[in-house]
Design a protein around this motif. Structure first.
Motif, PDB file in Angstrom:
ATOM      1  N   SER A  14      -4.192   5.551   1.282  1.00 52.21           N
ATOM      2  CA  SER A  14      -2.970   4.804   1.576  1.00 52.21           C
ATOM      3  C   SER A  14      -2.442   4.178   0.290  1.00 52.21           C
ATOM      4  CB  SER A  14      -3.221   3.722   2.631  1.00 52.21           C
ATOM      5  OG  SER A  14      -4.249   2.861   2.214  1.00 52.21           O
ATOM      6  N   ILE A  15      -1.163   3.830   0.322  1.00 52.25           N
ATOM      7  CA  ILE A  15      -0.526   3.219  -0.842  1.00 52.25           C
ATOM      8  C   ILE A  15       0.423   2.129  -0.356  1.00 52.25           C
ATOM      9  CG2 ILE A  15       1.247   5.029  -0.921  1.00 52.25           C
ATOM     10  CD1 ILE A  15       1.158   4.694  -4.012  1.00 52.25           C
ATOM     11  N   TYR A  16       0.415   1.002  -1.053  1.00 53.51           N
ATOM     12  CA  TYR A  16       1.215  -0.155  -0.677  1.00 53.51           C
ATOM     13  C   TYR A  16       2.086  -0.578  -1.855  1.00 53.51           C
ATOM     14  CZ  TYR A  16      -2.057  -0.616   3.200  1.00 53.51           C
ATOM     15  OH  TYR A  16      -2.813  -0.374   4.319  1.00 53.51           O
ATOM     16  N   CYS A  17       3.272  -1.091  -1.555  1.00 53.36           N
ATOM     17  CA  CYS A  17       4.122  -1.691  -2.586  1.00 53.36           C
ATOM     18  C   CYS A  17       3.461  -3.000  -3.015  1.00 53.36           C
ATOM     19  CB  CYS A  17       5.517  -1.946  -2.037  1.00 53.36           C
ATOM     20  SG  CYS A  17       6.590  -2.831  -3.196  1.00 53.36           S
ATOM     21  N   ASN A  18       3.250  -3.166  -4.313  1.00 49.11           N
ATOM     22  CA  ASN A  18       2.607  -4.385  -4.808  1.00 49.11           C
ATOM     23  C   ASN A  18       3.483  -5.619  -4.636  1.00 49.11           C
ATOM     24  OD1 ASN A  18       1.002  -2.203  -6.360  1.00 49.11           O
ATOM     25  ND2 ASN A  18      -0.122  -4.087  -6.744  1.00 49.11           N
ATOM     26  N   LYS A  19       4.806  -5.448  -4.524  1.00 47.22           N
ATOM     27  CA  LYS A  19       5.677  -6.615  -4.402  1.00 47.22           C
ATOM     28  C   LYS A  19       5.826  -7.080  -2.959  1.00 47.22           C
ATOM     29  CE  LYS A  19       9.995  -8.668  -5.725  1.00 47.22           C
ATOM     30  NZ  LYS A  19      11.416  -8.481  -5.704  1.00 47.22           N
TER      31      LYS A  19
END
Length: 82
Positions: A14-19
């Motif tokens: 999975s990948i998430y927006c850091n902001k």
């Protein structure tokens, strides 16, 4: 922020927006939406010498980020996508 299957860094789970923290769309480890990935190794003349910083931004957070630039981002239209 990227999360991988097991201990390897090959299979993206999975990948998430850091902001904003939103989970970005992916299908079988392939990211299926616009994303800005930064991977910066800081050098000798930096206060962060030897540190590697990496983060991912969704397209909306990227647009918000660059909107605040005094000098606009250079935009070059690509004729071929690889």
């Amino acid at each position: 922020m990227r999360q991988y299957e097991g201990k390897d860094t090959v299979t993206l789970k999975s990948i998430y927006c850091n902001k904003c923290g939103r989970m970005l769309k992916s299908d079988n480890g392939i990211i299926t939406e616009g994303i800005c990935s930064v991977n910066q190794l800081w050098g000798y003349f930096s206060m962060k010498d030897g540190q590697r910083h990496s983060f991912d931004l969704c397209e909306e957070c990227y647009d918000s980020f660059v909107k605040g630039f005094v000098i606009p981002v250079e935009n070059i239209e690509e004729k071929e996508m690889i």
